[in-house]
Design a protein around this motif. Structure first.
Motif, PDB file in Angstrom:
ATOM      1  N   PRO A  73     -21.333  -1.801 -24.265  1.00 27.14           N
ATOM      2  CA  PRO A  73     -20.085  -2.411 -23.792  1.00 27.14           C
ATOM      3  C   PRO A  73     -19.980  -3.920 -24.000  1.00 27.14           C
ATOM      4  N   SER A  74     -21.010  -4.537 -24.569  1.00 26.54           N
ATOM      5  CA  SER A  74     -20.943  -5.984 -24.792  1.00 26.54           C
ATOM      6  C   SER A  74     -21.724  -6.351 -26.040  1.00 26.54           C
ATOM      7  N   TRP A  75     -21.355  -7.504 -26.627  1.00 30.91           N
ATOM      8  CA  TRP A  75     -22.068  -7.976 -27.809  1.00 30.91           C
ATOM      9  C   TRP A  75     -23.512  -8.327 -27.475  1.00 30.91           C
ATOM     10  N   GLU A  76     -23.755  -8.851 -26.283  1.00 25.98           N
ATOM     11  CA  GLU A  76     -25.118  -9.217 -25.893  1.00 25.98           C
ATOM     12  C   GLU A  76     -26.040  -8.005 -25.949  1.00 25.98           C
ATOM     13  N   GLU A  77     -25.585  -6.866 -25.415  1.00 24.62           N
ATOM     14  CA  GLU A  77     -26.410  -5.655 -25.430  1.00 24.62           C
ATOM     15  C   GLU A  77     -26.576  -5.123 -26.847  1.00 24.62           C
ATOM     16  N   CYS A  78     -25.517  -5.200 -27.634  1.00 21.01           N
ATOM     17  CA  CYS A  78     -25.600  -4.759 -29.030  1.00 21.01           C
ATOM     18  C   CYS A  78     -26.566  -5.630 -29.806  1.00 21.01           C
ATOM     19  N   LYS A  79     -26.459  -6.943 -29.598  1.00 23.60           N
ATOM     20  CA  LYS A  79     -27.291  -7.886 -30.342  1.00 23.60           C
ATOM     21  C   LYS A  79     -28.775  -7.631 -30.123  1.00 23.60           C
ATOM     22  N   GLU A  80     -29.146  -7.223 -28.902  1.00 22.72           N
ATOM     23  CA  GLU A  80     -30.548  -6.941 -28.613  1.00 22.72           C
ATOM     24  C   GLU A  80     -31.087  -5.804 -29.477  1.00 22.72           C
ATOM     25  N   GLN A  81     -30.206  -4.899 -29.869  1.00 20.73           N
ATOM     26  CA  GLN A  81     -30.641  -3.738 -30.652  1.00 20.73           C
ATOM     27  C   GLN A  81     -30.713  -4.018 -32.152  1.00 20.73           C
ATOM     28  N   ILE A  82     -29.921  -4.978 -32.636  1.00 20.01           N
ATOM     29  CA  ILE A  82     -29.813  -5.138 -34.093  1.00 20.01           C
ATOM     30  C   ILE A  82     -30.367  -6.448 -34.643  1.00 20.01           C
ATOM     31  N   LEU A  83     -30.510  -7.473 -33.790  1.00 24.56           N
ATOM     32  CA  LEU A  83     -30.985  -8.767 -34.277  1.00 24.56           C
ATOM     33  C   LEU A  83     -32.409  -8.631 -34.814  1.00 24.56           C
ATOM     34  N   ALA A  84     -32.606  -9.032 -36.074  1.00 27.69           N
ATOM     35  CA  ALA A  84     -33.903  -8.968 -36.758  1.00 27.69           C
ATOM     36  C   ALA A  84     -34.381  -7.534 -36.968  1.00 27.69           C
ATOM     37  N   PHE A  85     -33.496  -6.564 -36.822  1.00 23.47           N
ATOM     38  CA  PHE A  85     -33.851  -5.175 -37.111  1.00 23.47           C
ATOM     39  C   PHE A  85     -33.431  -4.875 -38.547  1.00 23.47           C
ATOM     40  N   PRO A  86     -34.374  -4.503 -39.421  1.00 27.77           N
ATOM     41  CA  PRO A  86     -34.048  -4.313 -40.843  1.00 27.77           C
ATOM     42  C   PRO A  86     -32.958  -3.265 -41.053  1.00 27.77           C
ATOM     43  N   ASN A  87     -31.944  -3.647 -41.837  1.00 25.88           N
ATOM     44  CA  ASN A  87     -30.864  -2.734 -42.225  1.00 25.88           C
ATOM     45  C   ASN A  87     -30.162  -2.094 -41.020  1.00 25.88           C
ATOM     46  N   ALA A  88     -29.941  -2.885 -39.999  1.00 22.91           N
ATOM     47  CA  ALA A  88     -29.235  -2.387 -38.819  1.00 22.91           C
ATOM     48  C   ALA A  88     -27.834  -1.912 -39.205  1.00 22.91           C
ATOM     49  N   GLN A  89     -27.375  -0.889 -38.512  1.00 19.13           N
ATOM     50  CA  GLN A  89     -26.047  -0.336 -38.762  1.00 19.13           C
ATOM     51  C   GLN A  89     -25.251  -0.388 -37.464  1.00 19.13           C
ATOM     52  N   TYR A  90     -24.155  -1.127 -37.456  1.00 17.00           N
ATOM     53  CA  TYR A  90     -23.381  -1.291 -36.239  1.00 17.00           C
ATOM     54  C   TYR A  90     -21.958  -1.704 -36.575  1.00 17.00           C
ATOM     55  N   LYS A  91     -21.063  -1.524 -35.616  1.00 17.36           N
ATOM     56  CA  LYS A  91     -19.666  -1.892 -35.830  1.00 17.36           C
ATOM     57  C   LYS A  91     -18.973  -1.974 -34.476  1.00 17.36           C
ATOM     58  N   SER A  92     -17.979  -2.843 -34.366  1.00 17.64           N
ATOM     59  CA  SER A  92     -17.232  -2.991 -33.119  1.00 17.64           C
ATOM     60  C   SER A  92     -15.973  -2.128 -33.146  1.00 17.64           C
ATOM     61  N   PHE A  93     -15.533  -1.712 -31.948  1.00 12.72           N
ATOM     62  CA  PHE A  93     -14.312  -0.924 -31.792  1.00 12.72           C
ATOM     63  C   PHE A  93     -13.532  -1.457 -30.593  1.00 12.72           C
ATOM     64  N   SER A  94     -12.237  -1.252 -30.621  1.00  8.40           N
ATOM     65  CA  SER A  94     -11.365  -1.818 -29.590  1.00  8.40           C
ATOM     66  C   SER A  94     -11.479  -1.089 -28.265  1.00  8.40           C
ATOM     67  N   THR A  95     -11.763   0.216 -28.299  1.00  5.03           N
ATOM     68  CA  THR A  95     -11.838   0.993 -27.062  1.00  5.03           C
ATOM     69  C   THR A  95     -13.133   1.794 -27.015  1.00  5.03           C
ATOM     70  N   LYS A  96     -13.515   2.161 -25.806  1.00  8.11           N
ATOM     71  CA  LYS A  96     -14.714   2.977 -25.612  1.00  8.11           C
ATOM     72  C   LYS A  96     -14.540   4.346 -26.255  1.00  8.11           C
ATOM     73  N   GLN A  97     -13.330   4.893 -26.170  1.00  6.32           N
ATOM     74  CA  GLN A  97     -13.054   6.202 -26.749  1.00  6.32           C
ATOM     75  C   GLN A  97     -13.270   6.184 -28.261  1.00  6.32           C
ATOM     76  N   GLU A  98     -12.769   5.149 -28.921  1.00  7.83           N
ATOM     77  CA  GLU A  98     -12.965   5.029 -30.373  1.00  7.83           C
ATOM     78  C   GLU A  98     -14.440   4.902 -30.712  1.00  7.83           C
ATOM     79  N   ALA A  99     -15.161   4.114 -29.920  1.00  6.65           N
ATOM     80  CA  ALA A  99     -16.583   3.898 -30.175  1.00  6.65           C
ATOM     81  C   ALA A  99     -17.382   5.185 -30.016  1.00  6.65           C
TER      82      ALA A  99
END
Length: 223
Positions: A34-60
């Motif tokens: 639900p936040s960029w901070e939590e997402c960043k913890e999962q992907i920062l310095a992680f090789p070939n991370a796959q992620y994307k933002s969405f406007s709503t929780k339902q879309e995500a």
């Protein structure tokens, strides 16, 4: 020593837009965050991370149940001249690069700016007796090297077809002749070409659609 380490780079990881939900398909933990901070913890310095933002929780949540490849541009969509196919709107989680030159040749500088925050993360120059096309080329390669160094899976936008094509060919095809005055410029060109020939990268390079989107965020505003 890599080309990127030869240039002073200021890089602070950028805070992404608020009120979004983030899907991580490949990272330390996968899921919807639900936040960029939590997402960043999962992907920062992680090789070939796959992620994307969405406007709503339902879309995500719906996207998480699908494959990452369904939400990115295919490399097979490249045009014959080497830049990515047109998009309806730019990806705000991206790096924009641009150059400015007073005269042709003249004093040139280039920089990189995060689209979502409009924050400048690198700037080089001014360099004497250079051209705008050279600056655009160097800016893209600088961005590629920086993103690879930081292990960030972000695309790059440039408004220069020539520079994108030169990067694809791994060669700065300037007609400018070396001189004592522009020695530094040609040193950077040589390092950029060397980096391109010695490194692989997964970063997507897109042509900025100035006609529909306005000036690229890295524009120096000197027109």
């Amino acid at each position: 020593m890599t080309w990127i380490s030869a240039i002073f780079v200021r890089f602070d990881f950028i805070e992404m837009a608020k009120n979004k939900f983030y899907v991580v398909w490949s990272g330390r933990k996968c899921g919807v965050f639900p936040s960029w901070e939590e997402c960043k913890e999962q992907i920062l310095a992680f090789p070939n991370a796959q992620y994307k933002s969405f406007s709503t929780k339902q879309e995500a949540e719906k996207a998480f149940n699908e494959e990452y490849k369904n939400f990115i541009k295919s490399k097979n969509n490249n045009t014959q001249k080497g830049w990515q196919a047109a998009q309806e709107k730019p990806n705000i989680l991206s790096l924009a690069v641009d150059a400015a030159c007073s005269g042709n040749p003249g004093k040139m500088e280039y920089r990189g700016v995060m689209i979502d925050t409009n924050k400048e993360i690198f700037r080089v120059g001014p360099l004497d007796d250079a051209t705008n096309n050279i600056g655009e080329f160097l800016a893209i390669v600088h961005g590629l090297a920086l993103l690879k160094q930081q292990q960030l899976n972000l695309p790059i936008y440039s408004d220069s077809r020539n520079a994108i094509s030169w990067v694809k060919q791994k060669k700065c095809k300037t007609k400018l002749q070396p001189s004592e005055k522009n020695q530094r410029t040609f040193e950077l060109i040589a390092r950029a070409e060397k980096w391109l020939n010695e490194n692989d990268y997964s970063t997507q390079i897109y042509k900025w659609d100035t006609a529909n989107w306005g000036e690229i965020p890295a524009d120096f505003g000197r027109k």
